[in-house]
Design a protein around this motif. Structure first.
Motif, PDB file in Angstrom:
ATOM      1  N   SER A  48      58.130  30.808 140.038  1.00 37.79           N
ATOM      2  CA  SER A  48      58.499  29.945 139.053  1.00 37.79           C
ATOM      3  C   SER A  48      58.103  28.662 138.876  1.00 37.79           C
ATOM      4  O   SER A  48      57.738  28.031 137.977  1.00 37.79           O
ATOM      5  CB  SER A  48      59.942  30.323 138.448  1.00 37.79           C
ATOM      6  N   ASP A  49      58.200  28.099 140.225  1.00 34.62           N
ATOM      7  CA  ASP A  49      57.788  26.668 140.251  1.00 34.62           C
ATOM      8  C   ASP A  49      56.173  26.376 140.196  1.00 34.62           C
ATOM      9  O   ASP A  49      56.105  25.076 139.892  1.00 34.62           O
ATOM     10  CB  ASP A  49      58.499  26.071 141.450  1.00 34.62           C
ATOM     11  N   GLU A  52      54.983  26.295 134.197  1.00 38.44           N
ATOM     12  CA  GLU A  52      55.342  25.333 133.307  1.00 38.44           C
ATOM     13  C   GLU A  52      56.702  25.862 132.658  1.00 38.44           C
ATOM     14  O   GLU A  52      57.638  25.482 132.612  1.00 38.44           O
ATOM     15  CB  GLU A  52      54.639  24.877 132.309  1.00 38.44           C
ATOM     16  N   SER A  53      56.427  27.301 132.140  1.00 42.49           N
ATOM     17  CA  SER A  53      57.859  28.110 131.684  1.00 42.49           C
ATOM     18  C   SER A  53      57.702  29.530 132.111  1.00 42.49           C
ATOM     19  O   SER A  53      56.647  29.870 132.761  1.00 42.49           O
ATOM     20  CB  SER A  53      57.429  27.896 130.163  1.00 42.49           C
ATOM     21  N   SER A  54      58.906  30.105 132.030  1.00 41.57           N
ATOM     22  CA  SER A  54      58.938  31.410 132.401  1.00 41.57           C
ATOM     23  C   SER A  54      58.184  32.488 131.748  1.00 41.57           C
ATOM     24  O   SER A  54      57.497  33.165 132.177  1.00 41.57           O
ATOM     25  CB  SER A  54      60.533  32.021 132.210  1.00 41.57           C
ATOM     26  N   GLU A  55      57.715  31.909 130.497  1.00 43.79           N
ATOM     27  CA  GLU A  55      56.766  32.776 129.549  1.00 43.79           C
ATOM     28  C   GLU A  55      55.543  32.839 130.142  1.00 43.79           C
ATOM     29  O   GLU A  55      54.820  33.755 130.062  1.00 43.79           O
ATOM     30  CB  GLU A  55      56.621  32.213 128.156  1.00 43.79           C
ATOM     31  N   ASP A  56      55.086  31.498 130.746  1.00 46.17           N
ATOM     32  CA  ASP A  56      53.572  31.485 131.285  1.00 46.17           C
ATOM     33  C   ASP A  56      53.589  32.602 132.490  1.00 46.17           C
ATOM     34  O   ASP A  56      52.806  33.004 132.763  1.00 46.17           O
ATOM     35  CB  ASP A  56      53.484  30.009 131.937  1.00 46.17           C
ATOM     36  N   GLU A  58      55.281  35.269 132.885  1.00 45.22           N
ATOM     37  CA  GLU A  58      55.250  36.563 132.667  1.00 45.22           C
ATOM     38  C   GLU A  58      54.038  36.781 131.882  1.00 45.22           C
ATOM     39  O   GLU A  58      53.405  37.993 132.445  1.00 45.22           O
ATOM     40  CB  GLU A  58      56.262  36.822 131.416  1.00 45.22           C
TER      41      GLU A  58
END
Length: 199
Positions: A48-49, A52-56, A58
């Motif tokens: 995740s790091d 920029e986002s969790s959507e990215d 996924e």
């Protein structure tokens, strides 16, 4: 005893050359394994790091899923190619052998078994159904037809060999290629031996 040109030619024609198909198989297999490994490494390194986002993240997972799916489809396609190429190589080789050893035989529509049978019986009492590995020839032809027309096991293919179940997906075609290749070589050997007997 001196060999006639026909004997020399028939000895040469007894062997079907599958080296180009085998080389393709080696290269595509290596390429697909390499691509699968790359995708696996990308999956394992997901963090995740890095996004920029969790959507990215996924979204990138979905992209990798698509890559994995496409790689699997390419493997199936390459396996189908092996069968189709072996059948085409057989067709070309048998036609070439017939044209050179028995030029009086009409090779038009040659892989229509009925036409082939009639032509061979007309010239000499050759019953191709009695040749070694005729069953492998029939199975290969029906797998090729199933790939081209239905995309699944046809009724004729299921009848040709009980390992196939009508309506099921055509699987393990790379292994099928390896299983049929030596049998097709035997078929060609016996076919050419019979052709060489035609005066």
């Amino acid at each position: 005893m001196a060999l006639s040109f026909k004997n020399i030619l028939s000895n040469f024609l007894k062997n079907i050359d599958t080296s180009t198909i085998d080389e393709f198989k080696t290269h595509i297999s290596s390429s697909l394994k390499s691509r699968s490994k790359e995708i696996e490494i990308d999956y394992q390194s997901l963090s995740s790091d890095k996004f920029e986002s969790s959507e990215d993240m996924e979204g990138y997972k979905l992209y990798l899923d698509d890559c994995a799916y496409f790689t699997d489809e390419m493997e199936k396609l390459s396996d189908e190619f092996l069968i189709m190429a072996l059948y085409k190589q057989l067709e070309l080789h048998v036609k070439k052998a017939t044209n050179r050893l028995a030029p009086s035989i009409d090779t038009t529509g040659f892989f229509n078994v009925g036409t082939l049978q009639k032509e061979l019986l007309k010239k000499m009492s050759i019953n191709i159904k009695l040749l070694d590995s005729y069953a492998a020839f029939t199975e290969l032809r029906e797998i090729n037809n199933s790939i081209k027309h239905q995309g699944v096991v046809s009724e004729k293919l299921a009848k040709a060999n009980s390992i196939w179940v009508e309506g099921q997906e055509l699987n393990n075609l790379s292994k099928t290629y390896e299983r049929l290749k030596p049998e097709i070589s035997k078929y060609v050997l016996n076919f050419v031996e019979e052709l060489a007997k035609i005066p």
